[in-house]
Design a protein around this motif. Structure first.
Motif, PDB file in Angstrom:
ATOM      1  N   VAL A  22       0.149  -3.006   1.670  1.00  0.00           N
ATOM      2  CA  VAL A  22       0.072  -4.434   1.342  1.00  0.00           C
ATOM      3  C   VAL A  22       1.348  -4.877   0.614  1.00  0.00           C
ATOM      4  N   LEU A  23       1.830  -4.054  -0.306  1.00  0.00           N
ATOM      5  CA  LEU A  23       3.100  -4.371  -0.984  1.00  0.00           C
ATOM      6  C   LEU A  23       4.247  -4.466   0.014  1.00  0.00           C
ATOM      7  N   LEU A  24       4.280  -3.582   0.983  1.00  0.00           N
ATOM      8  CA  LEU A  24       5.334  -3.608   1.995  1.00  0.00           C
ATOM      9  C   LEU A  24       5.265  -4.882   2.824  1.00  0.00           C
ATOM     10  N   ILE A  25       4.070  -5.292   3.204  1.00  0.00           N
ATOM     11  CA  ILE A  25       3.914  -6.526   3.978  1.00  0.00           C
ATOM     12  C   ILE A  25       4.344  -7.737   3.150  1.00  0.00           C
ATOM     13  N   VAL A  26       3.924  -7.783   1.889  1.00  0.00           N
ATOM     14  CA  VAL A  26       4.302  -8.901   1.019  1.00  0.00           C
ATOM     15  C   VAL A  26       5.816  -8.945   0.827  1.00  0.00           C
ATOM     16  N   SER A  27       6.434  -7.775   0.724  1.00  0.00           N
ATOM     17  CA  SER A  27       7.884  -7.725   0.493  1.00  0.00           C
ATOM     18  C   SER A  27       8.670  -8.355   1.638  1.00  0.00           C
ATOM     19  N   LEU A  28       8.141  -8.301   2.841  1.00  0.00           N
ATOM     20  CA  LEU A  28       8.846  -8.875   3.984  1.00  0.00           C
ATOM     21  C   LEU A  28       8.961 -10.399   3.882  1.00  0.00           C
ATOM     22  N   PHE A  29       8.085 -11.024   3.122  1.00  0.00           N
ATOM     23  CA  PHE A  29       8.148 -12.470   2.920  1.00  0.00           C
ATOM     24  C   PHE A  29       9.084 -12.855   1.765  1.00  0.00           C
ATOM     25  N   LEU A  30       9.483 -11.865   0.978  1.00  0.00           N
ATOM     26  CA  LEU A  30      10.365 -12.128  -0.170  1.00  0.00           C
ATOM     27  C   LEU A  30      11.819 -11.861   0.208  1.00  0.00           C
ATOM     28  N   TYR A  33      17.755  -9.586   0.327  1.00  0.00           N
ATOM     29  CA  TYR A  33      19.146  -9.798  -0.072  1.00  0.00           C
ATOM     30  C   TYR A  33      19.247 -11.250  -0.521  1.00  0.00           C
ATOM     31  N   GLU A  34      20.254 -11.599  -1.257  1.00  0.00           N
ATOM     32  CA  GLU A  34      20.363 -12.938  -1.830  1.00  0.00           C
ATOM     33  C   GLU A  34      19.975 -14.026  -0.827  1.00  0.00           C
ATOM     34  N   GLN A  35      18.887 -14.700  -1.091  1.00  0.00           N
ATOM     35  CA  GLN A  35      18.371 -15.843  -0.325  1.00  0.00           C
ATOM     36  C   GLN A  35      18.096 -15.532   1.148  1.00  0.00           C
ATOM     37  N   VAL A  36      17.820 -14.295   1.472  1.00  0.00           N
ATOM     38  CA  VAL A  36      17.489 -13.903   2.842  1.00  0.00           C
ATOM     39  C   VAL A  36      16.246 -13.010   2.791  1.00  0.00           C
ATOM     40  N   THR A  37      15.168 -13.448   3.427  1.00  0.00           N
ATOM     41  CA  THR A  37      13.929 -12.667   3.408  1.00  0.00           C
ATOM     42  C   THR A  37      14.004 -11.503   4.386  1.00  0.00           C
ATOM     43  N   GLY A  38      13.063 -10.602   4.264  1.00  0.00           N
ATOM     44  CA  GLY A  38      13.004  -9.461   5.156  1.00  0.00           C
ATOM     45  C   GLY A  38      12.770  -9.873   6.603  1.00  0.00           C
ATOM     46  N   PHE A  39      11.986 -10.920   6.819  1.00  0.00           N
ATOM     47  CA  PHE A  39      11.721 -11.358   8.188  1.00  0.00           C
ATOM     48  C   PHE A  39      12.926 -12.046   8.822  1.00  0.00           C
ATOM     49  N   PHE A  44      14.520  -6.200  14.391  1.00  0.00           N
ATOM     50  CA  PHE A  44      13.446  -5.337  14.847  1.00  0.00           C
ATOM     51  C   PHE A  44      12.774  -4.579  13.704  1.00  0.00           C
ATOM     52  N   ILE A  45      13.536  -4.259  12.677  1.00  0.00           N
ATOM     53  CA  ILE A  45      13.030  -3.418  11.582  1.00  0.00           C
ATOM     54  C   ILE A  45      11.856  -4.072  10.871  1.00  0.00           C
ATOM     55  N   ASP A  46      11.890  -5.398  10.725  1.00  0.00           N
ATOM     56  CA  ASP A  46      10.781  -6.075  10.054  1.00  0.00           C
ATOM     57  C   ASP A  46       9.473  -5.892  10.810  1.00  0.00           C
ATOM     58  N   LEU A  47       9.531  -5.989  12.121  1.00  0.00           N
ATOM     59  CA  LEU A  47       8.320  -5.791  12.925  1.00  0.00           C
ATOM     60  C   LEU A  47       7.852  -4.342  12.894  1.00  0.00           C
ATOM     61  N   LEU A  48       8.803  -3.414  12.890  1.00  0.00           N
ATOM     62  CA  LEU A  48       8.451  -1.999  12.800  1.00  0.00           C
ATOM     63  C   LEU A  48       7.773  -1.692  11.461  1.00  0.00           C
ATOM     64  N   LEU A  49       8.317  -2.216  10.370  1.00  0.00           N
ATOM     65  CA  LEU A  49       7.695  -2.013   9.051  1.00  0.00           C
ATOM     66  C   LEU A  49       6.309  -2.637   9.000  1.00  0.00           C
ATOM     67  N   LEU A  50       6.137  -3.797   9.622  1.00  0.00           N
ATOM     68  CA  LEU A  50       4.830  -4.446   9.665  1.00  0.00           C
ATOM     69  C   LEU A  50       3.821  -3.591  10.421  1.00  0.00           C
ATOM     70  N   VAL A  51       4.219  -3.027  11.554  1.00  0.00           N
ATOM     71  CA  VAL A  51       3.323  -2.169  12.335  1.00  0.00           C
ATOM     72  C   VAL A  51       2.975  -0.902  11.554  1.00  0.00           C
ATOM     73  N   LEU A  52       3.954  -0.315  10.885  1.00  0.00           N
ATOM     74  CA  LEU A  52       3.688   0.886  10.090  1.00  0.00           C
ATOM     75  C   LEU A  52       2.700   0.588   8.958  1.00  0.00           C
ATOM     76  N   ALA A  53       2.843  -0.566   8.324  1.00  0.00           N
ATOM     77  CA  ALA A  53       1.913  -0.948   7.258  1.00  0.00           C
ATOM     78  C   ALA A  53       0.510  -1.193   7.822  1.00  0.00           C
ATOM     79  N   VAL A  87      13.293   1.849   4.661  1.00  0.00           N
ATOM     80  CA  VAL A  87      13.630   1.051   3.477  1.00  0.00           C
ATOM     81  C   VAL A  87      14.829   1.657   2.752  1.00  0.00           C
ATOM     82  N   LEU A  88      14.859   2.974   2.614  1.00  0.00           N
ATOM     83  CA  LEU A  88      16.007   3.621   1.961  1.00  0.00           C
ATOM     84  C   LEU A  88      17.295   3.386   2.741  1.00  0.00           C
ATOM     85  N   SER A  89      17.219   3.387   4.062  1.00  0.00           N
ATOM     86  CA  SER A  89      18.419   3.142   4.864  1.00  0.00           C
ATOM     87  C   SER A  89      18.943   1.728   4.658  1.00  0.00           C
TER      88      SER A  89
END
Length: 158
Positions: A22-30, A33-39, A44-53, A87-89
């Motif tokens: 849930v934290l990972l999913i919420v983080s994608l909306f935040l 990087y400066e003024q740029v959300t995860g989505f 592609f990485i945002d969708l992959l992280l969403l599927v993994l969550a 995320v580490l990458s």
């Protein structure tokens, strides 16, 4: 005779992993990087992280008995380690859209969520569970409000 309520067992490992998911999913909306959300920063990485969550949330649903999934026992660990590596990458190697931007709150929340997912997957191998058993209250006994008075003096010590 009343039927006894059913005991519910919530496995700790999948629960911790689900909180991380849930934290990972919420983080994608935040902002990652400066003024740029995860989505917005990823293609592609945002969708992959969403599927993994979501797979991690499905393992909790399967562990509780709400959902039947054909997942193998090692799947949560593989999924969570993959999420942590992604995320580490992104901490080390910024995407092209964020080359000159500083790290922001979202990426740290994603790191914490992915770490919780790994911790939950490791805990799930230990098979630790919380057991919740609903109980009914017994009928209250009547309470006598009058103080108790005794006519006997206290006994003298020998």
């Amino acid at each position: 005779m009343s039927a006894r309520p059913r005991e519910i067992q919530i496995p700790v490992g999948p629960l911790v992993a689900a909180i991380g998911a849930v934290l990972l999913i919420v983080s994608l909306f935040l902002d990652w990087y400066e003024q740029v959300t995860g989505f917005t920063v990823f293609e592609f990485i945002d969708l992959l992280l969403l599927v993994l969550a979501l797979v991690t949330l499905a393992t909790l649903a399967a562990a509780v008995g709400v959902l039947r999934t054909p997942l193998r026992p090692g799947t949560p660990l593989v999924v969570s380690v993959l999420a942590l590596l992604i995320v580490l990458s992104q901490l080390v190697n910024h995407p092209p859209a964020a080359t000159e931007r500083d790290l922001d709150t979202g990426i740290w929340l994603a790191l914490a969520g992915a770490a919780l997912m790994v911790a939950g997957a490791v805990l799930s191998t230990a098979r630790i569970a919380l057991s919740v058993e609903p109980r009914t209250r017994p009928a209250a006994a009547p309470v006598d409000d009058a103080p108790t008075v005794t006519d006997q003096p206290p006994a003298d010590p020998p």
